[in-house]
Design a protein around this motif. Structure first.
Motif, mmCIF file in Angstrom:
data_model
loop_
_atom_site.group_PDB
_atom_site.id
_atom_site.type_symbol
_atom_site.label_atom_id
_atom_site.label_comp_id
_atom_site.label_asym_id
_atom_site.label_seq_id
_atom_site.Cartn_x
_atom_site.Cartn_y
_atom_site.Cartn_z
ATOM 1 N N MET A 53 0.820 -1.213 0.000
ATOM 2 C CA MET A 53 0.000 0.000 0.000
ATOM 3 C C MET A 53 0.857 1.267 0.000
ATOM 4 O O MET A 53 0.324 2.369 -0.023
ATOM 5 C CB MET A 53 -0.931 -0.002 1.209
ATOM 6 C CG MET A 53 -2.098 -0.950 1.058
ATOM 7 S SD MET A 53 -3.044 -1.042 2.576
ATOM 8 C CE MET A 53 -4.619 -0.421 2.020
ATOM 9 N N GLY A 54 2.154 1.106 0.086
ATOM 10 C CA GLY A 54 2.987 2.297 -0.079
ATOM 11 C C GLY A 54 4.021 2.555 1.010
ATOM 12 O O GLY A 54 4.923 3.365 0.835
ATOM 13 N N GLU A 55 3.873 1.865 2.162
ATOM 14 C CA GLU A 55 4.857 2.072 3.228
ATOM 15 C C GLU A 55 6.223 1.522 2.791
ATOM 16 O O GLU A 55 6.268 0.540 2.045
ATOM 17 C CB GLU A 55 4.374 1.280 4.450
ATOM 18 C CG GLU A 55 4.794 1.882 5.766
ATOM 19 C CD GLU A 55 4.167 1.097 6.921
ATOM 20 O OE1 GLU A 55 4.902 0.354 7.568
ATOM 21 O OE2 GLU A 55 2.932 1.216 7.140
ATOM 22 N N SER A 56 7.322 2.131 3.276
ATOM 23 C CA SER A 56 8.653 1.627 2.889
ATOM 24 C C SER A 56 8.995 0.383 3.688
ATOM 25 O O SER A 56 8.758 0.340 4.891
ATOM 26 C CB SER A 56 9.742 2.648 3.198
ATOM 27 O OG SER A 56 9.494 3.820 2.525
ATOM 28 N N LYS A 62 17.814 -0.398 6.020
ATOM 29 C CA LYS A 62 17.864 0.132 4.652
ATOM 30 C C LYS A 62 16.543 -0.176 3.925
ATOM 31 O O LYS A 62 16.006 -1.280 4.056
ATOM 32 C CB LYS A 62 19.037 -0.567 3.943
ATOM 33 C CG LYS A 62 19.485 0.139 2.691
ATOM 34 C CD LYS A 62 20.755 -0.515 2.144
ATOM 35 C CE LYS A 62 20.477 -0.977 0.753
ATOM 36 N NZ LYS A 62 20.827 -2.260 0.323
ATOM 37 N N VAL A 63 16.040 0.809 3.185
ATOM 38 C CA VAL A 63 14.797 0.575 2.424
ATOM 39 C C VAL A 63 15.099 -0.374 1.268
ATOM 40 O O VAL A 63 16.029 -0.142 0.497
ATOM 41 C CB VAL A 63 14.227 1.905 1.877
ATOM 42 C CG1 VAL A 63 13.040 1.649 0.956
ATOM 43 C CG2 VAL A 63 13.823 2.815 3.029
ATOM 44 N N VAL A 64 14.335 -1.474 1.187
ATOM 45 C CA VAL A 64 14.533 -2.412 0.076
ATOM 46 C C VAL A 64 13.211 -2.596 -0.668
ATOM 47 O O VAL A 64 12.141 -2.500 -0.079
ATOM 48 C CB VAL A 64 15.080 -3.785 0.549
ATOM 49 C CG1 VAL A 64 16.536 -3.678 0.960
ATOM 50 C CG2 VAL A 64 14.252 -4.351 1.680
ATOM 51 N N SER A 72 -2.930 -0.349 8.466
ATOM 52 C CA SER A 72 -1.645 0.092 9.019
ATOM 53 C C SER A 72 -1.696 -0.034 10.537
ATOM 54 O O SER A 72 -2.775 0.045 11.143
ATOM 55 C CB SER A 72 -1.367 1.527 8.611
ATOM 56 O OG SER A 72 -2.322 2.365 9.223
ATOM 57 N N PRO A 73 -0.527 -0.237 11.189
ATOM 58 C CA PRO A 73 -0.530 -0.449 12.635
ATOM 59 C C PRO A 73 -1.216 0.674 13.401
ATOM 60 O O PRO A 73 -1.961 0.423 14.345
ATOM 61 C CB PRO A 73 0.952 -0.505 12.989
ATOM 62 C CG PRO A 73 1.683 -0.741 11.716
ATOM 63 C CD PRO A 73 0.814 -0.309 10.593
ATOM 64 N N GLU A 74 -1.018 1.933 12.963
ATOM 65 C CA GLU A 74 -1.636 3.055 13.699
ATOM 66 C C GLU A 74 -3.157 2.968 13.620
ATOM 67 O O GLU A 74 -3.859 3.151 14.608
ATOM 68 C CB GLU A 74 -1.213 4.410 13.103
ATOM 69 C CG GLU A 74 0.235 4.769 13.303
ATOM 70 C CD GLU A 74 1.128 4.149 12.230
ATOM 71 O OE1 GLU A 74 0.601 3.449 11.335
ATOM 72 O OE2 GLU A 74 2.354 4.341 12.302
ATOM 73 N N VAL A 75 -3.662 2.665 12.407
ATOM 74 C CA VAL A 75 -5.118 2.617 12.234
ATOM 75 C C VAL A 75 -5.707 1.472 13.055
ATOM 76 O O VAL A 75 -6.738 1.616 13.709
ATOM 77 C CB VAL A 75 -5.482 2.491 10.727
ATOM 78 C CG1 VAL A 75 -6.950 2.159 10.543
ATOM 79 C CG2 VAL A 75 -5.141 3.789 10.015
#
Ligand code: SER
Length: 651
Positions: free
Chosen positions: A52-55, A62-64, A501-504
């Motif tokens: 959904m767009g999260e890195s 490191k972002v992969v 998402s975890p926050e939601v």
């Protein structure tokens, strides 16, 4: 080829410097923070936030964007289909993902190379590969400058035909326009959304708003004409094609172009990224390398089937016509799923995952009694231990937990076996007392349902008492029950939040606490009139004559935080609507509900829970996971209607 070699080759292929994927650890079979689904049923499930767009960050932070793994999965949706040569409840899914990086060209070419290359890949003959691509769907309207229906995936089609051409194979499209799919006409097939669209919740029209999905392209392995069962089946006069289920073709991989999010009826928007979500069954892929369409003949099942043969004295291949093969497959599959579940800490019970484990174990025990022709044999029967041991033996090098938990796994199975044995004894006593009118099909079904008595056994005992049962009437009762179970499990996936998402998810559980606290402090007139949750806050509307005083607001906030600190478990039960209403669970008054609903409760049990609500989820596993919350503000939004904003604190 051995399955472990297939698994390793796949991971290495995608990790290789040319393709640079990061290998990730498989997720557990029960996802702690995702109660939308009872078991992990595909490799993409733990990756939804990233699709959904999260890195995605690797262990070093490191972002992969390229991931690969092999994910143990359980799908109980088609438990009744286990018994043929390809369906299993437990399977391993080989998966690779592009999170907004490569797309169709690379995915299709790499997977083809993996399947056909002799050295780095599996060396399958491309002549045995058949392909399906998405035919387009007028119900998928993609909004943009011009909103339009999604057309056929000609791009994938042309990539595939180029790859086959490079191998000297003329891969024609088999069906364009209204032509029926037929392998006589070509190698690449267009199918509609029923077959070539993937989301966790089915076709575009079945998907709830917020869910992600996309067109896909599947690869089928052709085992050859001799495996075609047309002459025995309803497809006898139909042309053969990869999706006709005649037994000749086996789907071995699915590349999903995970690119859309549903935003309204028939309307979709592009996700921030164009992603690839590939999944392929390890068992089926191994079967293709072995040129056997029967996954139970691969090394992932050989030892387990041998244990069934040894303990029953029957031969796997010998009695196909009597359905013995089918019984053996069910036993092998269900015991395997059970062993993995127990190793992950699921124990037989009457709720949620525990209930399904119990069902798998007992179902395999019933099938075993059928094979042995003895319904009383369960208590103390060592067969299950031998079969479970064979599962552990098969996987012990790939799943180290299985060996270290061997004693626990066997103990749990033994206990369940003996409990079930006692239940069976009770059933036998009940049968003994039945006479006259009681010897009917409904009671026969009840014996099956409640005490695990197979129809054939009951029929035999009833006939000794002079009653000949009508199998059709029994089947009717069975079908009614099956429809209800289907509805129940479908209910588990329906409804609920779009954003996981975890926050939601944390704010969602906090909102249940907010409503319950408001009712305890202000009174039962407080109901949910509106709710909207984003990553930053939860907005909650409810009726109350006056705005709350500062003291009342503080009291509500304190109560919510107190329950959070108590770390109450969050669970749900799936119940028929009438029964759910009787529990006193809160529900939104103007909403329509299905016949069966999920009731989420926060507390040790449903009756004494702090909060009970009709809800689709998802929620955190226990209230402690919310962290502290704060009421940010309150507004009056209409006559007698208030709005509260709740936020996560220190996060
Ligand atoms: N999610 C797709 C599936 O489960 C591909 O990984 O088939």
């Amino acid at each position: 080829m051995k399955a472990s070699e297939v698994r390793q080759k796949y991971i290495n292929f995608f990790k290789a410097s040319l393709r640079k994927h990061t290998e990730i650890s498989p997720a557990p079979l029960v996802l702690e923070d995702d109660p939308t689904t009872l078991f992990t049923s595909s490799g993409m499930q733990p990756l939804v936030p990233y699709l959904m767009g999260e890195s995605y960050k690797d262990e070093g932070g490191k972002v992969v964007k390229r991931l690969v793994d092999s994910q143990p999965s359980i799908r109980l949706g088609d438990i009744e289909e286990v018994g043929d040569n390809r369906h299993t409840t437990f399977f391993e899914m080989l998966g690779n993902w592009s999170l907004g990086d490569y797309f169709k060209k690379e995915q299709i070419s790499w997977f083809f190379e993996f399947l056909t290359d002799d050295k780095e890949g599996l060396g399958l003959d491309p002549n045995n590969l058949y392909i399906s691509v998405f035919a387009g769907d007028e119900h998928v309207r993609v909004s943009g400058k011009v909103t339009q229906s999604l057309g056929p995936d000609v791009e994938s089609m042309s990539i595939w035909s180029g790859l086959f051409r490079d191998k000297g194979i003329d891969a024609k499209t088999a069906n364009i326009g209204n032509k029926k799919p037929d392998i006589k006409n070509g190698r690449i097939f267009y199918y509609g959304a029923e077959k070539n669209w993937w989301s966790r919740t089915g076709t575009p029209s079945q998907m709830p708003v917020g869910e992600i999905g996309g067109p896909d392209s599947e690869v089928f392995y052709d085992f050859g004409e001799k495996y075609k069962f047309h002459e025995k089946s309803e497809w006898k006069d139909e042309p053969c094609h990869p999706n006709c289920d005649c037994g000749r073709f086996l789907e071995i991989g699915n590349s999903v172009f995970m690119q859309f999010q549903k935003v309204g009826e028939d309307t979709f928007e592009e996700l921030p990224n164009k992603n690839v979500d590939f999944g392929g069954g390890l068992e089926r892929t191994t079967a293709a390398t072995e040129k056997t369409p029967d996954v139970f003949r691969t090394d992932l099942y050989n030892k387990v089937i041998e244990a069934v043969e040894k303990t029953t004295g029957e031969e796997y291949a010998g009695k196909e016509k009597y359905g013995f093969m089918e019984l053996m497959r069910i036993i092998a599959d269900h015991m395997k799923a059970s062993v993995f579940l127990i190793s992950e800490g699921v124990f037989p019970s009457n709720k949620m995952q525990g209930y399904l484990l119990r069902r798998l174990l007992r179902r395999s025990m019933v099938k075993m009694q059928k094979l042995k022709g003895d319904v009383t044999s369960t208590i103390g029967d060592l067969s299950y231990i031998e079969i479970a041991d064979a599962v552990i033996e098969t996987y012990k090098d790939s799943y180290l937990d299985l060996s270290s938990k061997r004693d626990l796994i066997l103990k749990v199975i033994k206990e369940e076996r003996d409990k079930f044995g006692v239940t069976l004894q009770k059933g036998l006593k009940i049968i003994k007392d039945y006479k006259g009118d009681q010897l009917n099909e409904l009671n026969a079904f009840d014996l099956y349902q409640s005490y695990g008595f197979p129809y054939e056994v009951t029929q035999e005992i009833f006939s000794e008492k002079g009653k000949i049962l009508d199998k059709n009437k029994f089947d009717e009762a069975f079908k009614r029950h099956q429809d209800l179970s289907r509805k129940l499990s479908a209910g588990v996936f329906k409804g609920g939040l779009a954003d996981h998402s975890p926050e939601v998810v944390r704010l969602h559980t906090a909102t249940h606490l907010l409503l319950a606290s408001l009712r305890k402090i202000l009174g039962e007139h407080v109901v949910q009139k509106g709710q909207n949750i984003t990553k930053d806050r939860s907005r909650f509307d409810f009726p109350n004559p006056e705005k709350l005083t500062d003291e009342q607001l503080k009291e509500v906030e304190d109560m919510v935080n107190k329950v959070i600190s108590e770390k109450l478990p969050v669970n749900f039960e799936v119940l028929p609507k009438e029964e759910a209403l009787k529990t006193g669970a809160i529900h939104a008054f103007n909403e329509k509900y299905a016949d069966t609903v999920k009731v989420y409760y926060l507390g040790e049990n449903l009756n004494e829970a702090f909060s009970r609500e009709f809800c689709g989820g998802p929620h955190v596993a226990n209230t402690g996971k919310i962290g502290r919350v704060k009421i940010e503000k309150q507004e009056k939004i209409g006559a007698g209607l208030l709005r509260i904003y709740l936020v996560l604190k220190n996060n």
